[in-house]
Design a protein around this motif. Sequence first.
Motif, PDB file in Angstrom:
ATOM      1  N   GLY A  14       0.804  -1.154   0.099  1.00 38.35           N
ATOM      2  CA  GLY A  14      -0.076  -0.106  -0.026  1.00 38.35           C
ATOM      3  C   GLY A  14       0.997   1.179   0.029  1.00 38.35           C
ATOM      4  O   GLY A  14       0.577   2.134  -0.498  1.00 38.35           O
ATOM      5  N   LYS A  15       2.148   1.208   0.675  1.00 37.39           N
ATOM      6  CA  LYS A  15       2.636   2.474   0.637  1.00 37.39           C
ATOM      7  C   LYS A  15       3.375   2.690  -0.667  1.00 37.39           C
ATOM      8  O   LYS A  15       3.485   3.875  -1.031  1.00 37.39           O
ATOM      9  CB  LYS A  15       3.838   2.267   1.648  1.00 37.39           C
ATOM     10  N   CYS A  16       3.730   1.796  -1.598  1.00 34.57           N
ATOM     11  CA  CYS A  16       3.848   1.838  -2.813  1.00 34.57           C
ATOM     12  C   CYS A  16       2.904   2.491  -3.578  1.00 34.57           C
ATOM     13  O   CYS A  16       3.294   3.563  -4.448  1.00 34.57           O
ATOM     14  CB  CYS A  16       4.334   0.526  -3.350  1.00 34.57           C
ATOM     15  N   VAL A  17       1.702   1.881  -3.357  1.00 35.51           N
ATOM     16  CA  VAL A  17       0.609   2.854  -4.253  1.00 35.51           C
ATOM     17  C   VAL A  17       0.353   4.141  -3.873  1.00 35.51           C
ATOM     18  O   VAL A  17       0.420   4.765  -4.805  1.00 35.51           O
ATOM     19  CB  VAL A  17      -0.624   1.863  -3.951  1.00 35.51           C
ATOM     20  N   ASP A  18       0.583   4.509  -2.502  1.00 31.56           N
ATOM     21  CA  ASP A  18       0.415   5.747  -2.156  1.00 31.56           C
ATOM     22  C   ASP A  18       1.802   6.606  -2.849  1.00 31.56           C
ATOM     23  O   ASP A  18       1.511   7.767  -3.241  1.00 31.56           O
ATOM     24  CB  ASP A  18       0.709   5.809  -0.549  1.00 31.56           C
ATOM     25  N   ALA A  19       2.794   6.095  -2.828  1.00 29.86           N
ATOM     26  CA  ALA A  19       4.186   6.875  -3.556  1.00 29.86           C
ATOM     27  C   ALA A  19       3.964   7.224  -4.826  1.00 29.86           C
ATOM     28  O   ALA A  19       4.002   8.322  -5.461  1.00 29.86           O
ATOM     29  CB  ALA A  19       5.307   6.003  -3.313  1.00 29.86           C
ATOM     30  N   THR A  21       0.917   7.155  -6.338  1.00 32.69           N
ATOM     31  CA  THR A  21      -0.395   8.085  -6.681  1.00 32.69           C
ATOM     32  C   THR A  21      -0.080   9.429  -6.305  1.00 32.69           C
ATOM     33  O   THR A  21      -0.247  10.280  -7.027  1.00 32.69           O
ATOM     34  CB  THR A  21      -1.415   7.760  -5.635  1.00 32.69           C
ATOM     35  N   THR A  22       0.879   9.649  -5.363  1.00 29.68           N
ATOM     36  CA  THR A  22       1.320  10.973  -5.076  1.00 29.68           C
ATOM     37  C   THR A  22       2.215  11.665  -6.028  1.00 29.68           C
ATOM     38  O   THR A  22       1.968  12.898  -6.352  1.00 29.68           O
ATOM     39  CB  THR A  22       1.753  10.895  -3.636  1.00 29.68           C
TER      40      THR A  22
END
Length: 69
Positions: A14-19, A21-22
């Motif tokens: 999920g942190k990969c997705v957040d990075a 996306t940001t």
Amino acid sequence: MSESVYTVAGMTCGKCVDAVTTEVGRVAGVRRVEVDLGSGEVRVTSDRPLTADEVSAAVDEAGYELVTR
């Protein structure tokens, strides 16, 4: 509006997705970013067509790699 779909390699959580996306969301004109972790698919909605270089630079900044189709 323009919509593009890209594939990003290396995302595992999920942190990969957040990075991703940001960083992609910071590209000028981007309105929406949807990331599917399972497939690595990134769908981008923007005010104008984006170049692969713009998206690749943002994905690289997040620490991942844009897969060339």
